[in-house]
Design a protein around this motif. Structure first.
Motif, PDB file in Angstrom:
ATOM      1  N   VAL A  83     -15.671 -11.374  26.793  1.00  0.00           N
ATOM      2  CA  VAL A  83     -14.617 -12.170  26.175  1.00  0.00           C
ATOM      3  C   VAL A  83     -14.744 -12.036  24.662  1.00  0.00           C
ATOM      4  CG1 VAL A  83     -14.482 -13.840  28.069  1.00  0.00           C
ATOM      5  CG2 VAL A  83     -16.010 -14.276  26.148  1.00  0.00           C
ATOM      6  N   SER A  84     -13.660 -12.314  23.964  1.00  0.00           N
ATOM      7  CA  SER A  84     -13.665 -12.304  22.504  1.00  0.00           C
ATOM      8  C   SER A  84     -13.410 -13.714  22.008  1.00  0.00           C
ATOM      9  CB  SER A  84     -12.576 -11.380  21.960  1.00  0.00           C
ATOM     10  OG  SER A  84     -12.828 -10.051  22.332  1.00  0.00           O
ATOM     11  N   VAL A  85     -14.339 -14.227  21.203  1.00  0.00           N
ATOM     12  CA  VAL A  85     -14.133 -15.524  20.553  1.00  0.00           C
ATOM     13  C   VAL A  85     -13.385 -15.232  19.265  1.00  0.00           C
ATOM     14  CG1 VAL A  85     -15.249 -17.526  19.515  1.00  0.00           C
ATOM     15  CG2 VAL A  85     -16.237 -16.481  21.549  1.00  0.00           C
TER      16      VAL A  85
ATOM     17  N   PRO B  94     -16.370 -15.775  15.250  1.00  0.00           N
ATOM     18  CA  PRO B  94     -15.664 -14.777  16.049  1.00  0.00           C
ATOM     19  C   PRO B  94     -16.589 -13.606  16.404  1.00  0.00           C
ATOM     20  CG  PRO B  94     -14.325 -15.462  14.196  1.00  0.00           C
ATOM     21  CD  PRO B  94     -15.689 -16.064  13.990  1.00  0.00           C
ATOM     22  N   GLN B  95     -16.594 -13.237  17.678  1.00  0.00           N
ATOM     23  CA  GLN B  95     -17.452 -12.167  18.171  1.00  0.00           C
ATOM     24  C   GLN B  95     -17.134 -11.882  19.626  1.00  0.00           C
ATOM     25  OE1 GLN B  95     -21.631 -13.609  18.456  1.00  0.00           O
ATOM     26  NE2 GLN B  95     -20.755 -15.590  17.934  1.00  0.00           N
ATOM     27  N   ASP B  96     -17.610 -10.749  20.123  1.00  0.00           N
ATOM     28  CA  ASP B  96     -17.483 -10.417  21.536  1.00  0.00           C
ATOM     29  C   ASP B  96     -18.751 -10.879  22.245  1.00  0.00           C
ATOM     30  OD1 ASP B  96     -15.000  -9.277  21.213  1.00  0.00           O
ATOM     31  OD2 ASP B  96     -15.779  -7.240  21.004  1.00  0.00           O
ATOM     32  N   LEU B  97     -18.570 -11.551  23.379  1.00  0.00           N
ATOM     33  CA  LEU B  97     -19.682 -12.119  24.141  1.00  0.00           C
ATOM     34  C   LEU B  97     -19.468 -11.866  25.627  1.00  0.00           C
ATOM     35  CD1 LEU B  97     -19.862 -15.590  22.353  1.00  0.00           C
ATOM     36  CD2 LEU B  97     -21.424 -13.684  22.016  1.00  0.00           C
ATOM     37  N   THR B  98     -20.501 -12.136  26.409  1.00  0.00           N
ATOM     38  CA  THR B  98     -20.390 -12.113  27.862  1.00  0.00           C
ATOM     39  C   THR B  98     -20.272 -13.553  28.344  1.00  0.00           C
ATOM     40  OG1 THR B  98     -21.715 -10.102  28.033  1.00  0.00           O
ATOM     41  CG2 THR B  98     -21.532 -11.448  30.017  1.00  0.00           C
TER      42      THR B  98
ATOM     43  N   LYS C 146      -9.428 -13.792  25.556  1.00  0.00           N
ATOM     44  CA  LYS C 146      -9.714 -14.356  24.238  1.00  0.00           C
ATOM     45  C   LYS C 146      -9.929 -15.858  24.358  1.00  0.00           C
ATOM     46  CE  LYS C 146      -7.396 -10.874  21.578  1.00  0.00           C
ATOM     47  NZ  LYS C 146      -6.484 -10.547  20.522  1.00  0.00           N
ATOM     48  N   LEU C 147     -11.009 -16.331  23.720  1.00  0.00           N
ATOM     49  CA  LEU C 147     -11.293 -17.755  23.640  1.00  0.00           C
ATOM     50  C   LEU C 147     -10.982 -18.168  22.204  1.00  0.00           C
ATOM     51  CD1 LEU C 147     -14.797 -17.766  25.394  1.00  0.00           C
ATOM     52  CD2 LEU C 147     -12.540 -17.905  26.448  1.00  0.00           C
TER      53      LEU C 147
END
Length: 131
Positions: free
Chosen positions: A117-119, A89-93, A3-4
Motif C-alpha cells: 500500500v502507499s501512504v 508518505p511511503q510504500d508499506l506492506t 492508497k491510504l
C-alpha cells in the motif's frame, strides 16, 4: 495500487465464507503496517535468520475491532474494518487479519490481506479552510 490517505478513514471490506458444518464466530479484525521487504527478510535462502539478527517488527499497529459476528454453517459474511493512518508518505506492506472462533471455542488466525500500500498525504487546496 491501494492508497491510504493520512487523516482520512480507510475502509476495508472483509469477506468470510465457511465450509464448516458448525457455525464460526468472527471475534476481531486488526492490521499492521510493515516496512517493505521486512517480512521477506525473516527467511533467507530457506533458513531462518540467525538469532543475533533482530527479527523485523511492525512499523505501526492499526486499530483492532471486535465483532462477535456468527457465520452459519456453509454460510458467509461481509464485515467492514476501518482504520486511519497518520505517518510519513511511503510504500508499506499492509497485513489485515482476523481471529475466528469455532463452535468448540478454538481460536484461529486468518489472513485477510497481505499486500503493498502507499501512504499518501491528503491533497491540499488553497480554498481549504484548515489551511
Amino acid at each position: 495500487g491501494v492508497k491510504l490517505v493520512n487523516g482520512r478513514p480507510t475502509t476495508a471490506h472483509v469477506h468470510f465464507s465457511s465450509d464448516e458444518d458448525e457455525p464460526l464466530t468472527v471475534r476481531m479484525i486488526g492490521g499492521t503496517l510493515w516496512k517493505q521487504g521486512a517480512l521477506e527478510q525473516q527467511v533467507k535462502d530457506g533458513k531462518m535468520m540467525k538469532e543475533e539478527e533482530a527479527p523485523p517488527k511492525p512499523l505501526r499497529n492499526l486499530t483492532t475491532t471486535t465483532y462477535g459476528v456468527e457465520i452459519a454453517p456453509h454460510g458467509s459474511a461481509n464485515l467492514t474494518y476501518r482504520f486511519t493512518t497518520d505517518m510519513m508518505p511511503q510504500d508499506l506492506t499492509l497485513l489485515v487479519g482476523a481471529i475466528v472462533q469455532d463452535a468448540r471455542g478454538n481460536l484461529f488466525q486468518s489472513s485477510a490481506f497481505n499486500g503493498t500500500v502507499s501512504v499518501v498525504d491528503a491533497p491540499v487546496s488553497l480554498l481549504d479552510p484548515q489551511m
